[in-house]
Design an enzyme around this catalytic site. Structure first.
Site, mmCIF file in Angstrom:
data_model
loop_
_atom_site.group_PDB
_atom_site.id
_atom_site.type_symbol
_atom_site.label_atom_id
_atom_site.label_comp_id
_atom_site.label_asym_id
_atom_site.label_seq_id
_atom_site.Cartn_x
_atom_site.Cartn_y
_atom_site.Cartn_z
ATOM 1 C CG HIS A 200 -1.947 -1.054 1.239
ATOM 2 N ND1 HIS A 200 -2.808 -1.279 0.191
ATOM 3 C CD2 HIS A 200 -2.262 -1.984 2.182
ATOM 4 C CE1 HIS A 200 -3.605 -2.300 0.496
ATOM 5 N NE2 HIS A 200 -3.283 -2.748 1.695
ATOM 6 C CG ASP B 145 -2.917 -8.357 1.210
ATOM 7 O OD1 ASP B 145 -1.985 -8.449 2.021
ATOM 8 O OD2 ASP B 145 -3.963 -7.717 1.435
ATOM 9 C CG ASP C 193 -4.770 -9.590 4.304
ATOM 10 O OD1 ASP C 193 -4.587 -10.239 3.261
ATOM 11 O OD2 ASP C 193 -4.443 -8.392 4.439
ATOM 12 C CG HIS D 91 -6.488 -5.136 2.306
ATOM 13 N ND1 HIS D 91 -5.881 -5.965 3.236
ATOM 14 C CD2 HIS D 91 -7.562 -4.592 2.923
ATOM 15 C CE1 HIS D 91 -6.570 -5.924 4.375
ATOM 16 N NE2 HIS D 91 -7.591 -5.095 4.210
HETATM 17 ZN ZN LIG Z 1 -4.005 -6.903 3.196
#
Ligand SMILES: [Zn+2]
Ligand SMILES: [Zn+2]
Length: 373
Positions: A109, A145, A234, A147
């Site tokens: 990120h 992931d 995650d 996200h």
């Molecule tokens: Zn993540």
């Protein structure tokens, strides 16, 4: 992003004997010059300042926020993670290593001039940039992931030499709120961003179908020279921050798939990174120990009992009971069935529609058939 998750991963991998089959390196802190290949110098200077004097905040640069608190030594800790991923890039290019794992990395990120989502420096993007700077012409980045891998995508948005592919829980219900199927890259790099936005509740067979049906064919068509993958744990059903329903067994399946792909396409040149993962006892250490096992060519069977010495350490360090087996699923249920796309498409399935949206957006740009590839 508690450091305990890294310690527990290292201890579990050690207890499983995996470190007997790999070379463990102690990486350097990346230099400012190296960080500034992709990060704004003023941002690096701001991180350095907070690292020396961790008070206050700089919301514009995402520092001192709820997601990225400032702490003493934050520059060195974050830049050392970058040093690790860059060392893997060097080792793979020199032929010193076939595959490399940095489970402390995958901080996808981090933006050029802003920290976000627990990430300060983008080690994944900097490792990719290192490969490009050393003459690699095509790198495929695969991000599983939960996200969206927004920072890596942003840094190579208009870069035709880098394919970024991310499968994630839809931004409609999860941070960072981006990663839509029609986000396909800049005008000089159309089709080099691939995004699959899955609905909450997506399960193993559907998640793997998305990877197999919307990412793998594009990576094959792109024909990379190196694969970099991000294995945030995650997506797991027990993760407290997200809402997919994925098992450790499916994590392993995805790792095996990407590993095989590297032997098929890149002569084995594969860098595998960690990422998010907030169930730090029963998920992250197990998932990433599998990653090390796969990359070390000593895969850990999913039926393997979790070593007792590690379970005792978990109890001492966290007060929690550790799991007893390296997999989640009942082995009597047989392997996970992942239906190939050519066997049919179900327009009533949310997941199939999400996969189809991605295929429609990018497949034609790679000469791939949306229906039958
Ligand atoms: Zn993540
Ligand atoms: Zn291999």
């Amino acid at each position: 992003m508690a450091p305990i998750r890294l310690e527990l991963t290292a201890r579990l991998s050690q207890a499983l004997g995996l470190f007997d089959h790999v070379t463990v390196i102690d990486p350097e802190v990346a230099s400012d010059e190296q960080l500034e290949r992709l990060h704004d110098p003023a941002y690096v200077a701001a991180v350095r300042q907070f690292s020396l004097n961790p008070v206050g905040s700089d919301p514009e640069r995402g520092l001192g926020t709820d997601d990225v608190p400032v702490f003493a030594g934050m520059h060195e800790a974050s830049a050392r993670i970058v040093g690790g991923s860059m060392a893997l890039a060097d080792a793979i290019l020199s032929g010193d290593a076939e595959h490399g794992v940095n489970f402390t990395g995958g901080l996808h990120h981090a933006m050029p001039a802003k920290a976000d989502g627990f990430c300060i420096y983008n080690d994944a993007a900097l490792a990719i940039q290192r490969l490009l700077d050393n003459g690699v012409e095509r790198v495929a980045y695969i991000d599983v992931d939960v996200h969206h891998g927004d920072g890596v995508e942003r840094m190579f948005w208009d870069e035709p030499r880098v394919l970024t592919a991310s499968v994630h829980q839809s931004g409609r219900t999860l941070f960072p709120g981006t990663g839509w199927p029609r986000d396909i890259g800049g005008e000089h790099a159309r089709g080099t961003a691939v995004n699959i936005a899955l609905p909450p509740g997506t399960r193993d067979s559907q998640w793997l179908r998305a990877i197999n049906s919307a990412i793998i064919p594009v990576v094959q068509a792109f024909d990379p020279q190196v694969i970099v993958s991000q294995h945030g744990a995650d997506s797991h059903i027990d993760d407290p921050l997200a809402h997919l329903a994925i098992s450790l067994d499916a994590h392993r399946y995805a790792m095996d798939t990407i590993h095989r792909l590297s032997h098929q396409l890149t002569d084995g040149k594969w860098i595998a990174l960690g990422g998010g993962g907030y169930e730090v006892v029963s998920v992250v250490p197990l998932s990433w120990s599998h990653l090390i096992g796969v990359a070390a060519h000593h895969p850990v069977p999913l039926t393997t009992p979790v070593p007792e010495e590690w379970r005792i350490a978990v109890k001492e360090l966290t007060g929690r009971e550790a799991p007893t087996r390296m997999g989640d699923l009942d082995p009597n249920d047989g392997p996970i069935w992942v239906q190939p796309w050519e066997m049919g498409y179900n327009p009533h399935s949310d997941v199939d529609r999400a996969i189809m949206a991605t295929r429609e957006a990018v497949f034609p740009l790679h000469g791939l058939d949306v229906w039958f590839t």
